[in-house]
Write a protein that holds these residues in place. Sequence first.
Motif, mmCIF file in Angstrom:
data_model
loop_
_atom_site.group_PDB
_atom_site.id
_atom_site.type_symbol
_atom_site.label_atom_id
_atom_site.label_comp_id
_atom_site.label_asym_id
_atom_site.label_seq_id
_atom_site.Cartn_x
_atom_site.Cartn_y
_atom_site.Cartn_z
ATOM 1 N N GLU A 87 43.472 35.528 48.021
ATOM 2 C CA GLU A 87 42.718 36.301 47.248
ATOM 3 C C GLU A 87 42.032 37.523 47.571
ATOM 4 O O GLU A 87 41.901 38.564 46.919
ATOM 5 C CB GLU A 87 41.708 35.404 46.431
ATOM 6 C CG GLU A 87 40.919 35.852 45.319
ATOM 7 C CD GLU A 87 39.668 35.654 45.022
ATOM 8 O OE1 GLU A 87 39.024 36.042 44.293
ATOM 9 O OE2 GLU A 87 39.101 34.707 46.051
ATOM 10 N N ALA A 88 41.595 37.402 48.860
ATOM 11 C CA ALA A 88 40.883 38.523 49.377
ATOM 12 C C ALA A 88 41.798 39.805 49.349
ATOM 13 O O ALA A 88 41.605 41.122 49.024
ATOM 14 C CB ALA A 88 40.673 38.280 50.951
ATOM 15 N N ASN A 89 43.162 39.566 49.891
ATOM 16 C CA ASN A 89 44.026 40.684 49.752
ATOM 17 C C ASN A 89 44.282 41.370 48.455
ATOM 18 O O ASN A 89 44.390 42.281 48.098
ATOM 19 C CB ASN A 89 45.522 40.266 50.116
ATOM 20 C CG ASN A 89 45.673 40.349 51.780
ATOM 21 O OD1 ASN A 89 45.581 41.402 52.349
ATOM 22 N ND2 ASN A 89 45.878 39.212 52.482
ATOM 23 N N TYR A 90 44.371 40.335 47.334
ATOM 24 C CA TYR A 90 44.441 40.861 45.969
ATOM 25 C C TYR A 90 43.269 41.533 45.547
ATOM 26 O O TYR A 90 43.544 42.596 44.940
ATOM 27 C CB TYR A 90 44.830 39.337 45.020
ATOM 28 C CG TYR A 90 44.430 39.659 43.494
ATOM 29 C CD1 TYR A 90 45.272 40.483 43.072
ATOM 30 C CD2 TYR A 90 43.228 39.274 43.093
ATOM 31 C CE1 TYR A 90 45.120 40.718 41.436
ATOM 32 C CE2 TYR A 90 42.994 39.661 41.764
ATOM 33 C CZ TYR A 90 43.857 40.247 41.094
ATOM 34 O OH TYR A 90 43.910 40.425 39.529
ATOM 35 N N LEU A 91 42.150 41.102 45.723
ATOM 36 C CA LEU A 91 40.921 41.818 45.692
ATOM 37 C C LEU A 91 40.939 43.478 46.115
ATOM 38 O O LEU A 91 40.591 44.119 45.480
ATOM 39 C CB LEU A 91 39.529 40.993 45.813
ATOM 40 C CG LEU A 91 39.233 39.732 45.248
ATOM 41 C CD1 LEU A 91 37.908 39.249 45.851
ATOM 42 C CD2 LEU A 91 39.078 40.065 43.871
ATOM 43 N N ALA A 92 41.290 43.310 47.455
ATOM 44 C CA ALA A 92 41.225 44.535 47.942
ATOM 45 C C ALA A 92 42.442 45.643 47.222
ATOM 46 O O ALA A 92 42.251 46.764 47.102
ATOM 47 C CB ALA A 92 41.630 44.666 49.415
#
Length: 365
Positions: A87-92
């Motif tokens: 999810e961190a990758n997705y948000l970024a």
Amino acid sequence: MEYDEPLFFKVMQYAANADRDVVDMVSGNPDWEPPQALRDGLHEYADADIEDFQYPPSEGLRELREEIAERRNVSVDQVVVTNGAGEANYLAMARAMERDAGDEIILTDPVYPYYPGKTTMLDGEARFVPTERDGSLDPAKVRDVASDDTACIVVNTPNNPTGAVYGRETMEELVAIAEEHDALLVADEVYDHFDFSGRFESALTIDSEHRVVVTSYSKSMAITGYRVGYAVFPDSHVKAAKTRHMLVNVTGSRPAQQAVLHALRNTDADYYEETRAMLRERIDAFTDALDAAGAEYSRPDGAFYVLARFDDFPGTLDNVYTLIDEAGVAGMPGEAFGTARDEWIRFALVTPRAEEAAARLADYF
């Protein structure tokens, strides 16, 4: 828009349904023990007051974010606790795309397959930069591809699947390229505790409004099922990222975050060093057996994956199925990671049977 099912699931399902014993080296699910303090924290949480069983703050438990901020030398307001590094990758990546600063996302080849999948999901256009034979990344090649249409550059160090570790000079150049083109550099550092080279340095040491660092505790604490990761955003992007996180997930798991916090405060460095020592032994044993098989292979400087190439046996999905059926070893086809290593097969050294698997491969070939 249609999305392709990740090949990970196909291979794991095929291996699970095989008619023989199979050593599973497909996915990066650690087989070793988490820190004892993590188990203790989870037991302790079970007896918490009822109000502690309700929603935590959307951006993550304040105490956990403060612990992360102190360790990473950043402001607590920049930290967003996420459902894993995924999810961190997705948000970024989503933040990079929503700024109207371009629609291209630069990725490396080979590449972790979820990055191009997220690029498709975000309606972006992937531009691939081949890495060197040893897995290293030449920033000049990134610069050649970058343009005013570049919204995002995504890199993973230590790298899955090559095992390469990008040094500080490389990361500084990538940040500079992102700044020149008003792009965001997304540095995925999920394997930061598995650096065998001594060259790893977090992109957080490079001050810029154009870089986001993401990671998680899934690998470092051997808790892929807990889904506790985080992203560190520049001040100018963190508010939008927190809003998207709230709308997509509402919040994360409170008991998982509490257990991670307890583990961070009560686990010393020996835990991580012992894990690295164990992995070094596995790497030695696995690559020694690959020598016996006459294979060409990559020896990882970081993470815990080995890429191997066998003569006249390209890394296709069909050949991976053949190895499952005839050798009893399950790996990932190189073609899943792009075109640069489509002759290779990736093996995850997250099983105590890694040496046995290599012996099976040596016998087969």
